[in-house]
Write a protein that holds these residues in place. Structure first.
Motif, PDB file in Angstrom:
ATOM      1  N   SER A 182       0.659  -1.035  -0.033  1.00  0.00           N
ATOM      2  CA  SER A 182       0.190  -0.085   0.084  1.00  0.00           C
ATOM      3  C   SER A 182       0.682   1.510   0.068  1.00  0.00           C
ATOM      4  O   SER A 182       0.534   2.494  -0.349  1.00  0.00           O
ATOM      5  CB  SER A 182      -0.663  -0.296   1.184  1.00  0.00           C
ATOM      6  OG  SER A 182      -0.184   0.118   2.259  1.00  0.00           O
ATOM      7  N   PHE A 183       1.871   0.966   0.727  1.00  0.00           N
ATOM      8  CA  PHE A 183       2.402   2.835   0.456  1.00  0.00           C
ATOM      9  C   PHE A 183       3.383   2.558  -0.813  1.00  0.00           C
ATOM     10  O   PHE A 183       4.146   3.997  -0.846  1.00  0.00           O
ATOM     11  CB  PHE A 183       3.737   2.447   1.401  1.00  0.00           C
ATOM     12  CG  PHE A 183       5.335   1.103   1.660  1.00  0.00           C
ATOM     13  CD1 PHE A 183       6.127   2.152   0.220  1.00  0.00           C
ATOM     14  CD2 PHE A 183       4.879   0.049   1.331  1.00  0.00           C
ATOM     15  CE1 PHE A 183       6.944   0.968   0.123  1.00  0.00           C
ATOM     16  CE2 PHE A 183       6.210  -0.589   1.310  1.00  0.00           C
ATOM     17  CZ  PHE A 183       6.821  -0.053   0.160  1.00  0.00           C
ATOM     18  N   LYS A 184       3.035   2.062  -1.790  1.00  0.00           N
ATOM     19  CA  LYS A 184       3.770   2.190  -3.213  1.00  0.00           C
ATOM     20  C   LYS A 184       3.289   2.855  -3.977  1.00  0.00           C
ATOM     21  O   LYS A 184       3.031   3.674  -4.692  1.00  0.00           O
ATOM     22  CB  LYS A 184       5.012   1.553  -3.273  1.00  0.00           C
ATOM     23  CG  LYS A 184       5.675   0.175  -2.930  1.00  0.00           C
ATOM     24  CD  LYS A 184       5.979  -0.799  -3.601  1.00  0.00           C
ATOM     25  CE  LYS A 184       6.749  -1.407  -2.597  1.00  0.00           C
ATOM     26  NZ  LYS A 184       7.369  -2.776  -3.540  1.00  0.00           N
ATOM     27  N   HIS A 185       2.000   2.606  -3.474  1.00  0.00           N
ATOM     28  CA  HIS A 185       0.417   2.636  -4.762  1.00  0.00           C
ATOM     29  C   HIS A 185       0.450   4.338  -4.488  1.00  0.00           C
ATOM     30  O   HIS A 185       0.631   4.756  -6.077  1.00  0.00           O
ATOM     31  CB  HIS A 185      -0.876   2.807  -3.488  1.00  0.00           C
ATOM     32  CG  HIS A 185      -1.184   1.362  -3.512  1.00  0.00           C
ATOM     33  ND1 HIS A 185      -2.981   0.923  -3.115  1.00  0.00           N
ATOM     34  CD2 HIS A 185      -0.871   0.116  -3.498  1.00  0.00           C
ATOM     35  CE1 HIS A 185      -2.434  -0.961  -4.037  1.00  0.00           C
ATOM     36  NE2 HIS A 185      -1.351  -1.103  -3.329  1.00  0.00           N
ATOM     37  N   GLU A 186       0.833   5.695  -4.107  1.00  0.00           N
ATOM     38  CA  GLU A 186       1.145   6.952  -4.230  1.00  0.00           C
ATOM     39  C   GLU A 186       1.960   7.104  -5.752  1.00  0.00           C
ATOM     40  O   GLU A 186       2.174   7.825  -6.648  1.00  0.00           O
ATOM     41  CB  GLU A 186       0.989   7.919  -3.133  1.00  0.00           C
ATOM     42  CG  GLU A 186       1.042   9.394  -3.440  1.00  0.00           C
ATOM     43  CD  GLU A 186      -0.464   9.604  -3.698  1.00  0.00           C
ATOM     44  OE1 GLU A 186      -0.186  10.789  -4.719  1.00  0.00           O
ATOM     45  OE2 GLU A 186      -0.743   9.487  -3.524  1.00  0.00           O
ATOM     46  N   ALA A 187       3.497   6.638  -5.732  1.00  0.00           N
ATOM     47  CA  ALA A 187       4.391   6.590  -6.183  1.00  0.00           C
ATOM     48  C   ALA A 187       3.945   6.004  -7.700  1.00  0.00           C
ATOM     49  O   ALA A 187       4.779   6.329  -8.758  1.00  0.00           O
ATOM     50  CB  ALA A 187       5.801   5.969  -5.990  1.00  0.00           C
ATOM     51  N   ILE A 188       3.219   4.679  -7.812  1.00  0.00           N
ATOM     52  CA  ILE A 188       2.867   4.113  -8.913  1.00  0.00           C
ATOM     53  C   ILE A 188       1.893   4.005  -9.593  1.00  0.00           C
ATOM     54  O   ILE A 188       1.253   3.756 -10.941  1.00  0.00           O
ATOM     55  CB  ILE A 188       3.504   2.776  -8.859  1.00  0.00           C
ATOM     56  CG1 ILE A 188       2.536   2.029  -7.601  1.00  0.00           C
ATOM     57  CG2 ILE A 188       4.734   2.473  -8.428  1.00  0.00           C
ATOM     58  CD1 ILE A 188       2.401   0.461  -7.742  1.00  0.00           C
ATOM     59  N   LYS A 189       1.041   5.325  -8.995  1.00  0.00           N
ATOM     60  CA  LYS A 189      -0.649   4.738  -9.686  1.00  0.00           C
ATOM     61  C   LYS A 189      -1.256   4.836 -11.394  1.00  0.00           C
ATOM     62  O   LYS A 189      -1.756   4.516 -11.486  1.00  0.00           O
ATOM     63  CB  LYS A 189      -1.234   5.726  -8.412  1.00  0.00           C
ATOM     64  CG  LYS A 189      -1.138   7.296  -8.732  1.00  0.00           C
ATOM     65  CD  LYS A 189      -2.094   7.425  -7.565  1.00  0.00           C
ATOM     66  CE  LYS A 189      -1.820   9.693  -7.412  1.00  0.00           C
ATOM     67  NZ  LYS A 189      -2.830  10.069  -7.132  1.00  0.00           N
ATOM     68  N   ASP A 190       0.168   6.286 -11.469  1.00  0.00           N
ATOM     69  CA  ASP A 190      -0.257   6.276 -12.851  1.00  0.00           C
ATOM     70  C   ASP A 190       0.399   5.247 -13.815  1.00  0.00           C
ATOM     71  O   ASP A 190       0.103   5.720 -15.106  1.00  0.00           O
ATOM     72  CB  ASP A 190       0.329   7.658 -12.944  1.00  0.00           C
ATOM     73  CG  ASP A 190      -0.283   8.705 -12.548  1.00  0.00           C
ATOM     74  OD1 ASP A 190      -1.299   8.716 -11.805  1.00  0.00           O
ATOM     75  OD2 ASP A 190       0.359   9.706 -10.932  1.00  0.00           O
ATOM     76  N   SER A 191       0.613   4.594 -12.931  1.00  0.00           N
ATOM     77  CA  SER A 191       1.470   2.907 -14.337  1.00  0.00           C
ATOM     78  C   SER A 191       0.277   1.939 -14.486  1.00  0.00           C
ATOM     79  O   SER A 191       1.142   1.684 -15.835  1.00  0.00           O
ATOM     80  CB  SER A 191       3.266   2.912 -13.765  1.00  0.00           C
ATOM     81  OG  SER A 191       3.163   1.943 -12.394  1.00  0.00           O
ATOM     82  N   VAL A 192      -0.463   2.041 -13.800  1.00  0.00           N
ATOM     83  CA  VAL A 192      -1.706   0.957 -14.238  1.00  0.00           C
ATOM     84  C   VAL A 192      -2.763   1.260 -13.976  1.00  0.00           C
ATOM     85  O   VAL A 192      -2.995   2.299 -13.334  1.00  0.00           O
ATOM     86  CB  VAL A 192      -0.908  -0.346 -12.001  1.00  0.00           C
ATOM     87  CG1 VAL A 192       0.411  -1.101 -12.688  1.00  0.00           C
ATOM     88  CG2 VAL A 192      -1.390   0.346 -11.647  1.00  0.00           C
TER      89      VAL A 192
END
Length: 418
Positions: A214-224
């Protein structure tokens, strides 16, 4: 003999003696310099399978290129979850220790063996290596070496080879990704996961489902397209959005996720297993985790695959290269990927840079699934002073320095984050 002649002869002898001393002195200096400068290099050594204390940085003999090989002065090396499994001995037919880990690097061509064509000294290259990558110098057959694009940095190249080649071959060579398809990828925030997401974006109307901490979601949300927590019931979440499931499942976890992935496939869909990170729970190899993962893997019935029109596949890039001799096929893929890079359609995501002496901390970060993109060992980077007391160097006696429990809890790890 006249006194003048004796004086002249004495002067000549003195000059000759001084010349011999200078000549021999220069020769000795040259020998010392050549012995110190060209015979040894720094390298990460894995002394045996187990925990982080099995890793150390030490000096070892510098390799020289054999016929058909390229000698590379290494600038950056890639660190993969597979390297962690190698350290634990958590792979089939593990090699003998001690060894130098690592399978990919980038750097500058320093020399070439006989009958080695296609490269020149000074070329900027990236390369696959069958172990031995985590060192200042490597030698590898020319079939595994590629000239880097002009705009690509050394850390990007070290983050490129394993991740993007594996992602491309799984999507396009195995699963035949086409317009309008859907893909589920686990560990979407890792190096392969981010490569998959970028490559999917080069095909129109591809839907990407991803799982990540969950802590990665903000950083990668635009890639998926759709992102789920790695601990959530992603099967139900996917079916809410796509009741028929997905066309491609890329699974690096194994265990219970194999059955879940097969269950999510649409007719003519493809499930690809390319890792088994669920087997890694602690710092050392766990036979309980191995047994649990094996037990949870759904036993595949070929008749059921036939009836449901589903495809199940496995993919190992290293076996393809080093055991099955598909260098030409991989080279074609690398050329296609370089073209996409030059068109600015893909770009490796580098999480952080670490000195060779910080390899333990880097490996702990990947074990904790804390990285977004690729971890890189920067051969020229100096370790941070904070980590000096936790160095991986050997003691004067050559023994490994043991880690003490609790030490890591009291030290803040501060690598260079991109």
């Amino acid at each position: 003999m006249k006194p003048t002649d004796m004086a002249k002869e004495g002067t000549e002898l003195t000059e000759e003696t001084e010349h011999m001393i200078e000549k021999n002195g220069a020769k000795e200096t040259e020998n010392v310099l050549s012995a110190g400068d060209t015979k040894e290099m720094r390298a990460v050594i894995l002394s045996g399978f187990g925990g982080l204390n099995k890793l150390r940085v030490t000096k070892k003999a510098m390799p020289e290129p054999q016929e058909g090989e390229v000698k590379i002065r290494v600038k950056a090396c890639g660190l993969n979850f597979l390297d962690l499994m190698v350290r634990q001995g958590n792979i089939d037919n593990p090699p003998k220790t001690p060894l130098v880990p690592g399978f990919e690097c980038s750097g500058i061509v320093e020399a070439m063996g006989e009958n080695t064509k296609g490269f020149e000294i000074g070329d900027r290259v990236m390369a696959f290596v069958n172990y031995n990558a985590w060192a200042e110098v490597v030698c590898t057959p020319l079939d595994y070496v590629y000239n880097m694009p002009d705009d690509m940095t050394f850390p990007e190249a070290a983050a490129f080879s394993m991740n993007f080649v594996a992602a491309y071959m799984m999507l396009f060579e195995v699963a035949n990704l086409r317009e309008g398809m859907s893909v589920l990828v686990h560990s979407a925030g890792g190096g392969v996961g981010q490569a998959v997401a970028q490559l999917c974006s080069t095909i129109p109307s591809v839907t990407v489902f991803g799982t990540a901490s969950s802590f990665k979601h903000e950083a990668i949300k635009d890639s998926v397209t759709h992102l789920f927590d790695r601990n959530a019931d992603y099967v139900q979440e996917v079916k809410k959005i796509s009741p028929e499931g997905v066309d491609i499942v890329l699974d690096c976890l194994s265990g219970e996720n194999t059955g879940k992935g097969l269950g999510l496939l649409r007719p003519l869909g493809t499930y690809i297993l390319y890792g088994s990170s669920s087997m890694v729970t602690g710092e050392t190899k766990s036979f309980f985790s191995l047994a649990k993962s094996w037990w949870q893997v759904e036993k595949v019935n070929p008749i059921k695959l036939y009836e449901e029109n589903k495809v199940i596949a496995g993919f190992s890039l290293l076996n393809l290269l080093f055991k099955q001799g598909r260098c030409g096929q991989v080279k074609t893929v690398v050329e296609k990927l370089f073209s996409l890079y030059n068109q600015k359609k893909i770009k490796p995501v580098v999480d952080s840079l670490w000195a060779l002496e910080e390899v333990k901390e880097a490996m702990q970060r990947i074990h904790d699934r804390g990285n977004i993109g690729k971890l890189i060992l920067d051969v020229e980077k100096s370790p941070t002073p904070l980590m000096a007391s936790d160095s991986t160097e050997t003691s004067e006696a050559g023994e490994e320095e043991e880690e003490h429990e609790g030490d890591s809890d009291n030290k803040e790890r501060m690598p260079f984050i991109q």
